[in-house]
Write a protein that holds these residues in place. Structure first.
Motif, PDB file in Angstrom:
ATOM      1  N   GLU A   1       0.859  -1.177   0.000  1.00 13.88           N
ATOM      2  CA  GLU A   1       0.000   0.000   0.000  1.00 13.88           C
ATOM      3  C   GLU A   1       0.898   1.229   0.000  1.00 13.88           C
ATOM      4  O   GLU A   1       1.889   1.272   0.739  1.00 13.88           O
ATOM      5  CB  GLU A   1      -0.908   0.027   1.233  1.00 13.88           C
ATOM      6  CG  GLU A   1      -1.919  -1.101   1.289  1.00 13.88           C
ATOM      7  CD  GLU A   1      -2.815  -1.025   2.510  1.00 13.88           C
ATOM      8  OE1 GLU A   1      -2.857   0.058   3.141  1.00 13.88           O
ATOM      9  OE2 GLU A   1      -3.449  -2.041   2.839  1.00 13.88           O
ATOM     10  N   LEU A   2       0.578   2.202  -0.823  1.00 12.01           N
ATOM     11  CA  LEU A   2       1.326   3.441  -0.817  1.00 12.01           C
ATOM     12  C   LEU A   2       0.405   4.589  -1.172  1.00 12.01           C
ATOM     13  O   LEU A   2      -0.602   4.403  -1.878  1.00 12.01           O
ATOM     14  CB  LEU A   2       2.520   3.400  -1.771  1.00 12.01           C
ATOM     15  CG  LEU A   2       2.287   3.311  -3.271  1.00 12.01           C
ATOM     16  CD1 LEU A   2       3.538   3.784  -4.000  1.00 12.01           C
ATOM     17  CD2 LEU A   2       1.990   1.864  -3.692  1.00 12.01           C
ATOM     18  N   GLY A   3       0.738   5.754  -0.652  1.00 12.88           N
ATOM     19  CA  GLY A   3      -0.128   6.892  -0.912  1.00 12.88           C
ATOM     20  C   GLY A   3       0.374   8.148  -0.246  1.00 12.88           C
ATOM     21  O   GLY A   3       1.493   8.217   0.275  1.00 12.88           O
ATOM     22  N   VAL A   4      -0.502   9.163  -0.253  1.00 11.25           N
ATOM     23  CA  VAL A   4      -0.180  10.494   0.237  1.00 11.25           C
ATOM     24  C   VAL A   4      -1.375  11.023   1.003  1.00 11.25           C
ATOM     25  O   VAL A   4      -2.520  10.830   0.580  1.00 11.25           O
ATOM     26  CB  VAL A   4       0.148  11.434  -0.952  1.00 11.25           C
ATOM     27  CG1 VAL A   4       0.178  12.879  -0.513  1.00 11.25           C
ATOM     28  CG2 VAL A   4       1.475  11.050  -1.590  1.00 11.25           C
ATOM     29  N   GLY A   5      -1.116  11.697   2.120  1.00 12.92           N
ATOM     30  CA  GLY A   5      -2.220  12.331   2.825  1.00 12.92           C
ATOM     31  C   GLY A   5      -1.946  12.514   4.298  1.00 12.92           C
ATOM     32  O   GLY A   5      -0.806  12.409   4.773  1.00 12.92           O
ATOM     33  N   LEU A   6      -3.004  12.779   5.044  1.00 14.68           N
ATOM     34  CA  LEU A   6      -2.982  12.969   6.485  1.00 14.68           C
ATOM     35  C   LEU A   6      -4.301  12.429   7.010  1.00 14.68           C
ATOM     36  O   LEU A   6      -5.360  12.924   6.614  1.00 14.68           O
ATOM     37  CB  LEU A   6      -2.834  14.451   6.833  1.00 14.68           C
ATOM     38  CG  LEU A   6      -2.956  14.856   8.301  1.00 14.68           C
ATOM     39  CD1 LEU A   6      -1.837  14.232   9.125  1.00 14.68           C
ATOM     40  CD2 LEU A   6      -2.921  16.382   8.433  1.00 14.68           C
ATOM     41  N   PRO A   7      -4.282  11.407   7.866  1.00 15.63           N
ATOM     42  CA  PRO A   7      -5.540  10.802   8.290  1.00 15.63           C
ATOM     43  C   PRO A   7      -6.557  11.801   8.819  1.00 15.63           C
ATOM     44  O   PRO A   7      -7.741  11.722   8.491  1.00 15.63           O
ATOM     45  CB  PRO A   7      -5.107   9.819   9.380  1.00 15.63           C
ATOM     46  CG  PRO A   7      -3.705   9.462   9.023  1.00 15.63           C
ATOM     47  CD  PRO A   7      -3.121  10.719   8.449  1.00 15.63           C
ATOM     48  N   GLU A   8      -6.087  12.755   9.615  1.00 13.42           N
ATOM     49  CA  GLU A   8      -7.014  13.749  10.153  1.00 13.42           C
ATOM     50  C   GLU A   8      -6.245  15.018  10.504  1.00 13.42           C
ATOM     51  O   GLU A   8      -5.215  14.970  11.190  1.00 13.42           O
ATOM     52  CB  GLU A   8      -7.733  13.202  11.384  1.00 13.42           C
ATOM     53  CG  GLU A   8      -8.925  14.038  11.798  1.00 13.42           C
ATOM     54  CD  GLU A   8      -9.912  13.268  12.646  1.00 13.42           C
ATOM     55  OE1 GLU A   8     -11.004  13.801  12.891  1.00 13.42           O
ATOM     56  OE2 GLU A   8      -9.595  12.138  13.059  1.00 13.42           O
ATOM     57  N   VAL A   9      -6.725  16.157  10.012  1.00 12.64           N
ATOM     58  CA  VAL A   9      -6.120  17.434  10.373  1.00 12.64           C
ATOM     59  C   VAL A   9      -6.328  17.642  11.874  1.00 12.64           C
ATOM     60  O   VAL A   9      -7.444  17.475  12.372  1.00 12.64           O
ATOM     61  CB  VAL A   9      -6.766  18.589   9.574  1.00 12.64           C
ATOM     62  CG1 VAL A   9      -6.189  19.937  10.025  1.00 12.64           C
ATOM     63  CG2 VAL A   9      -6.555  18.389   8.076  1.00 12.64           C
ATOM     64  N   PRO A  10      -5.266  17.967  12.623  1.00 12.07           N
ATOM     65  CA  PRO A  10      -5.430  18.184  14.064  1.00 12.07           C
ATOM     66  C   PRO A  10      -6.560  19.181  14.362  1.00 12.07           C
ATOM     67  O   PRO A  10      -6.695  20.191  13.670  1.00 12.07           O
ATOM     68  CB  PRO A  10      -4.063  18.733  14.494  1.00 12.07           C
ATOM     69  CG  PRO A  10      -3.104  18.142  13.508  1.00 12.07           C
ATOM     70  CD  PRO A  10      -3.860  18.118  12.208  1.00 12.07           C
ATOM     71  N   ARG A  11      -7.338  18.859  15.369  1.00 13.66           N
ATOM     72  CA  ARG A  11      -8.527  19.657  15.685  1.00 13.66           C
ATOM     73  C   ARG A  11      -8.209  21.139  15.841  1.00 13.66           C
ATOM     74  O   ARG A  11      -8.957  22.002  15.363  1.00 13.66           O
ATOM     75  CB  ARG A  11      -9.177  19.123  16.960  1.00 13.66           C
ATOM     76  CG  ARG A  11     -10.490  19.797  17.324  1.00 13.66           C
ATOM     77  CD  ARG A  11     -11.042  19.222  18.617  1.00 13.66           C
ATOM     78  NE  ARG A  11     -11.349  17.818  18.463  1.00 13.66           N
ATOM     79  CZ  ARG A  11     -12.533  17.366  18.016  1.00 13.66           C
ATOM     80  NH1 ARG A  11     -13.471  18.217  17.679  1.00 13.66           N
ATOM     81  NH2 ARG A  11     -12.742  16.063  17.923  1.00 13.66           N
ATOM     82  N   GLU A  12      -7.090  21.456  16.496  1.00  5.65           N
ATOM     83  CA  GLU A  12      -6.771  22.861  16.737  1.00  5.65           C
ATOM     84  C   GLU A  12      -6.373  23.605  15.463  1.00  5.65           C
ATOM     85  O   GLU A  12      -6.356  24.833  15.432  1.00  5.65           O
ATOM     86  CB  GLU A  12      -5.653  22.984  17.787  1.00  5.65           C
ATOM     87  CG  GLU A  12      -4.297  22.436  17.371  1.00  5.65           C
ATOM     88  CD  GLU A  12      -4.141  20.934  17.606  1.00  5.65           C
ATOM     89  OE1 GLU A  12      -3.000  20.448  17.507  1.00  5.65           O
ATOM     90  OE2 GLU A  12      -5.161  20.247  17.880  1.00  5.65           O
ATOM     91  N   GLN A  13      -6.036  22.846  14.413  1.00  6.20           N
ATOM     92  CA  GLN A  13      -5.647  23.480  13.152  1.00  6.20           C
ATOM     93  C   GLN A  13      -6.796  23.567  12.153  1.00  6.20           C
ATOM     94  O   GLN A  13      -6.675  24.223  11.119  1.00  6.20           O
ATOM     95  CB  GLN A  13      -4.481  22.710  12.524  1.00  6.20           C
ATOM     96  CG  GLN A  13      -3.190  22.799  13.324  1.00  6.20           C
ATOM     97  CD  GLN A  13      -2.089  21.944  12.743  1.00  6.20           C
ATOM     98  OE1 GLN A  13      -1.463  21.155  13.438  1.00  6.20           O
ATOM     99  NE2 GLN A  13      -1.832  22.086  11.464  1.00  6.20           N
TER     100      GLN A  13
END
Length: 230
Positions: free
Chosen positions: A116-128
């Motif tokens: 598996e390979l890819g790009v991203g961020l599972p979840e933007v931090p709540r404070e951001q």
């Protein structure tokens, strides 16, 4: 560029054996094999891929340590004490400069069946999130964000977290802006049901970076958006 000969074939063989013998006693008895088949090649891979990404203009952190770019193989069983003690895959991460797991990243996972390979961020931090959303509704930012996803082309598997509708303060928006502010994180990439031959050769780092090249515009605009919330 750092020389990396690719992963040994025993990387896959070891992961399959671990799936059949997922116990602390087995791993301790095979500790030297774990180092040779997984940990040492992973360290070299982290450095080589990091250098190749930098050459593409993607400034990422490539930290060849466990809990750096290399994920721990031991599971966190605090909330699942009955789970097997070890993960049966090898996972690596190259993240945009900033806090690990809080920045868009390039990701690679090798398991007993494929890659598996890819790009991203599972979840933007709540404070951001507030600043992230404000950035998205400025100028053409929303169109760039969504356009980078579309430009990645067919075949990319998207797993994006999104709200059912825009947050209250953005309810009057329409079109790209209304769509973009619903996102709270996610990934784009591929699940390969077999191990590509390049994985086991000196072309491994170049192949991984070339495979992810269609997603680099998404990584760049996602990084720009998340950085607005720092």
């Amino acid at each position: 560029m750092t020389a990396f000969p690719g992963f040994p074939k025993d990387t896959v063989t070891f992961l399959r054996a671990l799936a059949r013998n997922n116990a602390e006693t087995w791993l301790e008895a095979n500790r030297a094999r774990y180092e040779a088949a997984l940990l040492t090649p992973a360290r070299h891979c982290v450095i080589a891929v990091g250098e190749a990404l930098h050459a593409e203009g993607c400034r990422v952190v490539a930290d060849p340590r466990v809990n750096g770019s290399i994920f721990r193989i031991a599971r966190d069983r605090r909330f699942r004490p009955d789970a097997p003690p070890y993960k049966t895959h090898l996972a690596m991460l190259w993240w945009a400069e900033g806090v690990r797991m809080a920045q868009p990243s390039f990701y690679l996972q090798i398991n007993g069946k494929g890659v598996e390979l890819g790009v991203g961020l599972p979840e933007v931090p709540r404070e951001q999130l507030p600043a992230f959303r404000r950035w998205l509704v400025e100028g053409d930012h929303a169109a760039r964000f969504l356009g980078a996803m579309e430009a990645a082309g067919p075949g990319v598997e998207w797993s994006m977290r999104q709200l059912a509708r825009p947050p209250l303060e953005f309810r009057a928006l329409e079109g790209d802006r209304a769509q973009a502010v619903r996102y709270t994180g996610g990934w784009g990439g591929w699940t390969l049901p077999a191990h590509p031959p390049e994985l086991f050769t000196a072309d491994c780092a170049a192949w991984l970076v070339a495979r992810c090249r269609p997603l680099m515009p998404f990584w760049r605009v996602f990084t720009e958006a998340v950085s607005a919330g720092r």
